[in-house]
Design a protein around this motif. Sequence first.
Motif, short mmCIF file in Angstrom:
data_model
loop_
_atom_site.label_atom_id
_atom_site.label_comp_id
_atom_site.label_asym_id
_atom_site.label_seq_id
_atom_site.Cartn_x
_atom_site.Cartn_y
_atom_site.Cartn_z
N LEU A 78 0.83 -1.20 0.00
CA LEU A 78 0.00 0.00 0.00
C LEU A 78 0.87 1.26 0.00
O LEU A 78 0.53 2.26 -0.67
N ALA A 79 2.00 1.23 0.73
CA ALA A 79 2.90 2.38 0.74
C ALA A 79 3.47 2.64 -0.65
O ALA A 79 3.58 3.80 -1.09
N ILE A 80 3.83 1.58 -1.35
CA ILE A 80 4.37 1.75 -2.70
C ILE A 80 3.29 2.29 -3.65
O ILE A 80 3.57 3.14 -4.50
N ILE A 81 2.06 1.81 -3.50
CA ILE A 81 0.97 2.31 -4.36
C ILE A 81 0.75 3.81 -4.12
O ILE A 81 0.53 4.58 -5.07
N ILE A 82 0.83 4.24 -2.87
CA ILE A 82 0.69 5.68 -2.56
C ILE A 82 1.82 6.47 -3.22
O ILE A 82 1.60 7.55 -3.79
N CYS A 83 3.03 5.93 -3.18
CA CYS A 83 4.16 6.60 -3.84
C CYS A 83 3.96 6.71 -5.35
O CYS A 83 4.25 7.75 -5.95
N LEU A 84 3.44 5.65 -5.95
CA LEU A 84 3.19 5.69 -7.39
C LEU A 84 2.09 6.69 -7.74
O LEU A 84 2.17 7.37 -8.77
N LEU A 85 1.09 6.80 -6.87
CA LEU A 85 0.05 7.80 -7.10
C LEU A 85 0.63 9.22 -7.02
O LEU A 85 0.22 10.11 -7.78
N LEU A 86 1.59 9.43 -6.12
CA LEU A 86 2.25 10.73 -6.05
C LEU A 86 2.99 11.04 -7.34
O LEU A 86 2.97 12.17 -7.84
N VAL A 87 3.65 10.03 -7.92
CA VAL A 87 4.35 10.23 -9.19
C VAL A 87 3.37 10.58 -10.29
O VAL A 87 3.60 11.50 -11.10
N LEU A 88 2.25 9.86 -10.34
CA LEU A 88 1.25 10.14 -11.37
C LEU A 88 0.65 11.54 -11.21
O LEU A 88 0.43 12.25 -12.19
N LEU A 89 0.39 11.95 -9.97
CA LEU A 89 -0.14 13.29 -9.73
C LEU A 89 0.87 14.35 -10.16
O LEU A 89 0.51 15.37 -10.76
N LEU A 90 2.15 14.12 -9.85
CA LEU A 90 3.18 15.07 -10.25
C LEU A 90 3.28 15.16 -11.77
O LEU A 90 3.34 16.26 -12.35
N PHE A 91 3.28 14.01 -12.42
CA PHE A 91 3.36 13.98 -13.88
C PHE A 91 2.15 14.65 -14.51
O PHE A 91 2.27 15.44 -15.46
N ALA A 92 0.94 14.38 -13.98
CA ALA A 92 -0.27 14.99 -14.51
C ALA A 92 -0.26 16.50 -14.29
O ALA A 92 -0.69 17.27 -15.16
N GLY A 93 0.23 16.95 -13.14
CA GLY A 93 0.30 18.39 -12.88
C GLY A 93 1.23 19.10 -13.84
O GLY A 93 0.90 20.19 -14.34
N VAL A 94 2.38 18.50 -14.11
CA VAL A 94 3.31 19.11 -15.05
C VAL A 94 2.71 19.17 -16.45
O VAL A 94 2.80 20.20 -17.15
N ILE A 95 2.07 18.09 -16.89
CA ILE A 95 1.47 18.05 -18.23
C ILE A 95 0.35 19.09 -18.34
O ILE A 95 0.27 19.84 -19.33
#
Length: 394
Positions: A78-95
């Motif tokens: 679950l901790a890793i999934i939260i980290c991956l969601l943070l990466v996706l949010l960061l990538f989506a924000g930049v785009i």
Amino acid sequence: MLPPPNNFNRPQHPNQMPEVKQAPVIHYTFVLIGLTLLVFVLHKLDDILLPIAFSAVFTLLLLPVSRWLEAHRVPRVLAIIICLLLVLLLFAGVILGFGSQLTQFRDEIPKLQVKMMEIFNQAQAWAHDRFGYVPMSIEEVKESTVKALKKSGTTYLGTTLNTTTDVLSNLAQVLIYIFCFLYYRDHLRQFMFRFVAPDKRTMMLNTVDSIQTVVQAYISGLLKVIVIVSILNAIGLLALGVKFAVFFAIFASVLAVIPYIGIMIGATVPAIITLVETGSPLQALAVIGVFVVVQFLEGNFITPMITGSQVSINPLAAILALILGGALWGTPGMILSIPLTAILKVIFDAYKPLEPFGFLLGDVADGEDNLTSKKQAEEEIRPWYRRFWHMIGK
């Protein structure tokens, strides 16, 4: 009575082979051949190695977050999934951020074209009056531009589609690799221990931990510098009323990672657009002045306080790393060049035979005080703003 044994009558072991010494020329020839094969393999396997390299960098950044979540009794998965969601949010924000700015910039292109043609005609008239230059007509300029677009339009369209598909495919691979690296990190550490004798594993563990800590601090510090410089650039450009101030602020702050060259590229584009928009050279010079002031603050205050105590790469090494990364892996290689150079420097500093190369990659100030300890030297030469920052950090 037998004579005492000596080197002449001592029996020789039948399997003992005499030591063969290689000439230095042969040794360095094999090293050069090995480096050539390494570069060839890195270039040919870029589709496989690039997602792994990006995943390793993101893993180093997300590892403290994952450990913090696991320390608060969050399961590792679950901790890793939260980290991956943070990466996706960061990538989506930049785009989304860059996409909205690029959309507005695209709507302004026709107006910019009209103003640029006016400036172009004025420059041609001045050159005709001063030097007798025969001006080009607007129809000739448009015709040459249309021919160039027709010639390269299909190529650009295919390249754009391929790039979009590759980005989405590589993003999926990066997420999978990050999950695996974070989940199997203990297993990977035990794998490294298999290459080391049991009595040296503690030393290796300390070395790996120090490398990991320094690299994490350097990469996270680099991101902090980019964010702070982006905010300062945006404040200055918004105060001057520059269009697309946020976009140009982020664009210039990312390029500021490239020593000397980045600030020139990052300041030239908004200065030209400001000149075309306003027609005022003083306004364009003011835009350049904003970037120069922010660059001065970044080089003398911001970066030394955030990343200066971790890893410092000298400008020559950074520029060469960018050139080599671009030649090897293109634009992704240029993005990875600075973090990978920092990782190599930390590894070189930790491994005694390669320590001179780490010194070569480092900044000039790193090798000035060899007779005193690093901590004592930093306390003696640390300016007031670094001491104040250090006190806040404690």
